[in-house]
Design an enzyme around this catalytic site. Structure first.
Site, PDB file in Angstrom:
ATOM      1  N   ASP A 200       0.855  -1.181   0.000  1.00 59.14           N
ATOM      2  CA  ASP A 200       0.000   0.000   0.000  1.00 59.14           C
ATOM      3  C   ASP A 200       0.893   1.234   0.000  1.00 59.14           C
ATOM      4  O   ASP A 200       2.126   1.133   0.061  1.00 59.14           O
ATOM      5  CB  ASP A 200      -0.937   0.006   1.212  1.00 59.14           C
ATOM      6  CG  ASP A 200      -2.257   0.731   0.936  1.00 59.14           C
ATOM      7  OD1 ASP A 200      -2.243   1.746   0.206  1.00 59.14           O
ATOM      8  OD2 ASP A 200      -3.299   0.302   1.459  1.00 59.14           O
ATOM      9  N   GLY A 221       4.461   1.547  -2.019  1.00 59.54           N
ATOM     10  CA  GLY A 221       4.672   2.003  -3.390  1.00 59.54           C
ATOM     11  C   GLY A 221       3.362   2.432  -4.015  1.00 59.54           C
ATOM     12  O   GLY A 221       2.344   2.601  -3.329  1.00 59.54           O
ATOM     13  N   ASP A 222       3.375   2.592  -5.346  1.00 58.71           N
ATOM     14  CA  ASP A 222       2.251   3.091  -6.108  1.00 58.71           C
ATOM     15  C   ASP A 222       1.699   1.956  -6.973  1.00 58.71           C
ATOM     16  O   ASP A 222       2.370   1.486  -7.886  1.00 58.71           O
ATOM     17  CB  ASP A 222       2.712   4.259  -6.989  1.00 58.71           C
ATOM     18  CG  ASP A 222       1.580   4.929  -7.746  1.00 58.71           C
ATOM     19  OD1 ASP A 222       0.483   4.343  -7.832  1.00 58.71           O
ATOM     20  OD2 ASP A 222       1.802   6.035  -8.271  1.00 58.71           O
ATOM     21  N   HIS A 240     -13.344  -0.197  -7.196  1.00 59.13           N
ATOM     22  CA  HIS A 240     -14.542   0.656  -7.240  1.00 59.13           C
ATOM     23  C   HIS A 240     -14.241   2.114  -6.915  1.00 59.13           C
ATOM     24  O   HIS A 240     -15.098   2.976  -7.101  1.00 59.13           O
ATOM     25  CB  HIS A 240     -15.658   0.087  -6.347  1.00 59.13           C
ATOM     26  CG  HIS A 240     -15.423   0.196  -4.878  1.00 59.13           C
ATOM     27  ND1 HIS A 240     -16.420  -0.062  -3.962  1.00 59.13           N
ATOM     28  CD2 HIS A 240     -14.328   0.516  -4.147  1.00 59.13           C
ATOM     29  CE1 HIS A 240     -15.954   0.102  -2.741  1.00 59.13           C
ATOM     30  NE2 HIS A 240     -14.697   0.445  -2.830  1.00 59.13           N
TER      31      HIS A 240
END
Length: 336
Positions: A200, A221-222, A240
């Site tokens: 995350d 991280g991304d 979502h």
């Protein structure tokens, strides 16, 4: 053929629905469930909560009427079993969820629903001047409420999710966007042989180190750029939040980290395809509009998820609904 008759009482209940929602939010925000550790009068509770006795009495009386509290002959209030759900740490608790979904940001954003219907843009970004998660990152109090709410929601369905994920032959399981590790902890409790990886943003993992078994990897991280490699990946309540383009970007990052024998488990609410099933899909329908006004994301049908998977080089192989009243399903995908 008999003509349908309007159910006015049902529609009026919808109209007043925001009133009890704010009772839940206010009780949780003022920590009344936590402070009602024993029966107390309104004046006693007000002294502990820093509120006015008269208005506290009115709120508690409303809670009695809603079945959240009781009042004895001496005027002392106590939580009912339903009210206990607002207490921090209660099994199945929803105090964090009440504060999140009825908090100032989402509350104001829902007031802008007509504008979002007109232009398709998330109202919350207009209100705060920043994208939802960027605004949250700059507000530690709101971020704490968000993390607590997500933990509550995950805790309610974690065991059912784990039971619907086939992990035979899996050695390394990556939880993408797993926050403080509630779901990953459930997987590792059921499958202690697994090497667990929590992934995350740095601000998302919070107290994960204390919640997860020793030896669990925590990687930040991304997810739009790269995620850790693993035999299996689980992605819960992530897609979502985003429009189709960004959702495909997340799935593409996961696909790039999967071996050819890998598998992906997406855990999301799913909208029914059959219009006749929509009346039973209340929570998912409302969540869909909440995503519209708050994040710009959306809820999806299984067919819509299948198209996202296809765009990311994946194939949907199975959909396993969780037991009612949950609206979630585990969608299993493998490399195309």
């Amino acid at each position: 053929m008999t003509a349908a008759v309007a159910d006015r009482a049902r529609v009026v209940r919808m109209l007043w629905g925001f009133f009890p929602a704010q009772v839940l939010r206010t009780a949780a925000e003022l920590r009344l469930p936590e402070l009602l550790d024993e029966p107390r009068t309104a004046a006693e509770l007000a002294a502990r909560a820093g509120t006015r006795p008269d208005t506290t009495h009115r709120l508690l009386t409303a809670m009695v009427g809603l079945g959240l509290a009781t009042r004895d002959a001496d005027g002392r209030f106590a939580l009912s079993p339903d009210g206990e759900l607002l207490r921090p740490g209660a099994p199945g608790g929803i105090g964090g969820l009440a504060q999140l979904f009825c908090g100032d940001g989402p509350w104001r954003a829902w007031g802008e629903l007509p504008t979002s219907i007109r232009d398709g843009e998330p109202a919350l970004a207009r209100i705060t001047g920043a994208a939802t998660y960027e605004a949250m990152a700059g507000d530690p109090a709101t971020l704490a409420v968000f993390v607590a709410a997500m933990t509550e929601g995950t805790r309610m369905i974690a065991a059912d999710v784990v039971a619907r994920c086939d992990l035979a032959g899996v050695h390394r399981l990556v939880d993408v966007g797993g926050a403080e590790g509630t779901l990953l902890a459930a997987f590792l409790a059921e499958h202690p042989h697994l090497q667990g990886v929590l992934f995350d943003l740095p601000r998302g993992v919070g107290g994960a180190a204390e919640a997860l078994p020793s030896g669990t990897e925590i990687v930040t991280g991304d997810m739009f750029v790269e995620v850790p490699r693993g035999d299996a990946h689980v992605v819960k309540s992530v897609l979502h939040n985003w429009d189709d383009e960004r959702a495909v970007a997340v799935l593409s990052s996961v696909r790039a980290a999967m071996p050819e024998h890998g598998r992906l488990f997406v855990v999301e609410p799913t909208l029914p395809e059959d219009p006749a099933e929509l009346p039973a899909a209340f929570s998912t329908l409302m969540s869909d509009l909440n995503m519209l006004v708050c994040t710009g994301g959306r809820e999806r049908t299984a067919a819509e998820f299948a198209r996202l998977f296809d765009a990311a080089g994946l194939v949907l192989t199975d959909q396993r609904p969780l037991p009612p009243p949950s609206a979630y399903a585990v969608l299993r995908a493998v490399p195309a």
